[in-house]
Design an enzyme around this catalytic site. Structure first.
Site, PDB file in Angstrom:
ATOM      1  N   PHE A   1      39.651  36.429  34.747  1.00 54.14           N
ATOM      2  CA  PHE A   1      40.009  37.721  35.339  1.00 54.14           C
ATOM      3  C   PHE A   1      38.806  38.645  35.483  1.00 54.14           C
ATOM      4  O   PHE A   1      38.812  39.540  36.328  1.00 54.14           O
ATOM      5  CB  PHE A   1      41.083  38.379  34.472  1.00 54.14           C
ATOM      6  CG  PHE A   1      41.599  39.678  35.000  1.00 54.14           C
ATOM      7  CD1 PHE A   1      42.317  39.733  36.187  1.00 54.14           C
ATOM      8  CD2 PHE A   1      41.394  40.866  34.305  1.00 54.14           C
ATOM      9  CE1 PHE A   1      42.810  40.941  36.676  1.00 54.14           C
ATOM     10  CE2 PHE A   1      41.887  42.067  34.776  1.00 54.14           C
ATOM     11  CZ  PHE A   1      42.595  42.104  35.970  1.00 54.14           C
ATOM     12  N   TYR A   2      37.776  38.472  34.673  1.00 54.97           N
ATOM     13  CA  TYR A   2      36.622  39.364  34.699  1.00 54.97           C
ATOM     14  C   TYR A   2      35.811  39.113  35.971  1.00 54.97           C
ATOM     15  O   TYR A   2      35.068  38.145  36.081  1.00 54.97           O
ATOM     16  CB  TYR A   2      35.736  39.149  33.473  1.00 54.97           C
ATOM     17  CG  TYR A   2      36.430  39.365  32.142  1.00 54.97           C
ATOM     18  CD1 TYR A   2      37.584  40.141  32.039  1.00 54.97           C
ATOM     19  CD2 TYR A   2      35.926  38.785  30.974  1.00 54.97           C
ATOM     20  CE1 TYR A   2      38.215  40.332  30.816  1.00 54.97           C
ATOM     21  CE2 TYR A   2      36.554  38.978  29.749  1.00 54.97           C
ATOM     22  CZ  TYR A   2      37.693  39.749  29.683  1.00 54.97           C
ATOM     23  OH  TYR A   2      38.315  39.925  28.472  1.00 54.97           O
ATOM     24  N   GLY A   3      35.977  40.025  36.923  1.00 55.47           N
ATOM     25  CA  GLY A   3      35.283  39.873  38.192  1.00 55.47           C
ATOM     26  C   GLY A   3      35.767  38.677  38.981  1.00 55.47           C
ATOM     27  O   GLY A   3      35.031  38.139  39.812  1.00 55.47           O
TER      28      GLY A   3
END
Length: 339
Positions: A54-56
């Site tokens: 989900f991070y970036g």
């Protein structure tokens, strides 16, 4: 650096772990900066790196993969899935269909053939525990993951998943990753007793309370943290919960000064003092941030200091309850509590 056993796995991990959420667009950290941060963290004895798809939308995983190239066996590598990736309705959640694809995508971005810890980023109320645990068990047997865990699960869901695993003879979650700090202590009353009961390793995120405990948020000075620009409502002093946090921070700063510690050392020393906690996840955006947080690697708070903290924020208390991430869905969606 201190080390503890991750739950009952036998794996030794550093009590400060490197969270990679700020790598890439979220923290505006370049690949070169991320690599320098990873190098310095490993040199200091950090041996667990935690990221998520989900991070970036995968950018953090790609940067971590490049930063650890050639050193895979020297660290414990963790990632997460279930948060939405793009607009496709099935590119989210904890179904077998999505977890298989999400993990393959993560392995490709990380440039590895397995991860040590694969975590369900949030409880998915649309998917049964049997569906998720059976998929994770099969991925474990296939050698793509060594262990699996949960993140920000309500206590009752942690218990339910443990019972489902036992009843159906499936693999079980061996870790939980909750939010925990001096200012948000609610998990002490429900989540942490459960993790202790079932022998789960606990990797806590946001131990600096979104920057409130970093020393950058003080009365009389402008708040310029990156988080305050993205989520200004969390630092708006016209909101009562933020006023309570501000007053607590000023008192905590005095406790830190009297103990000869920085506010960061006090905050990280506090979370690692709880017997249920295995490690605190630090998420530095710069090398300077990393060094200020690594200074807490050997911090051990005395009983007097811990008692003073309890006087400021009572055990089991969340000063900003509206920012909880493990609230039962029915409290957030009226349609789930009405016929």
């Amino acid at each position: 650096m201190q080390y503890r056993t991750l739950g009952r796995t036998g794996v030794q991990v550093s009590t400060l772990a490197l969270g990679a959420m700020n790598f890439g667009a979220i923290g505006r950290t370049t690949q070169d900066e991320a690599t320098v941060i990873v190098d310095a963290a490993l040199e200091a004895g950090v041996n667990l790196i935690d990221t998520a798809d989900f991070y970036g939308e995968g950018e953090s995983e790609e940067m971590v993969g490049k930063a650890i190239a050639g050193r895979r066996d020297d660290l414990v590598l963790a990632t997460k899935a279930t948060m939405p990736i793009g607009e496709e309705r099935n590119h989210r959640g904890s179904s077998r269909r999505w977890l298989y694809k999400a993990l393959d995508d993560s392995l490709r971005r990380l440039g590895v053939d397995h991860v040590d810890l694969f975590q369900i980023h949030r409880w998915d109320p649309t998917t049964t525990d049997e569906e998720t645990l059976s998929a994770l068990t099969d991925l474990q047997r296939a050698g793509k993951i060594r262990y699996f865990g949960s993140s920000t699960f309500p206590a009752y869901r942690i218990v339910q998943a443990q019972w489902t695993a036992r009843e159906l003879r499936l693999g079980r979650y061996v870790t939980e990753q909750p939010s925990y700090s001096i200012l948000q202590r609610g998990i002490e009353s429900h989540v942490l007793p459960v993790t202790q009961e079932y022998g789960l390793g606990v990797l806590v995120w946001s131990p600096l309370a979104s920057g409130w405990l970093s020393g950058a948020v003080r009365k009389g000075q402008e708040v310029t943290t990156s988080r305050s620009k993205v989520l200004p409502e969390r630092f708006d002093l016209s909101i009562p919960s933020n006023q309570a946090r501000s007053e607590a921070v000023e008192r905590l700063a005095e406790v830190a000064d009297q103990a000869g510690l920085t506010l960061i050392q006090l905050a990280l020393g506090f979370v690692n003092a709880h017997p249920a906690v295995t490690a605190a996840l630090i998420g530095p955006r710069t090398l300077e941030h990393l060094h200020s947080q690594l200074a807490a690697a050997d911090t051990v708070l005395s009983a007097d200091v811990l008692d003073a903290i309890d006087e400021i924020v009572a055990p089991g208390t969340d000063l900003a309850p509206q920012e909880k991430f493990d609230t039962p869905p029915a409290l957030l969606d009226a349609s789930l509590r009405r016929r």
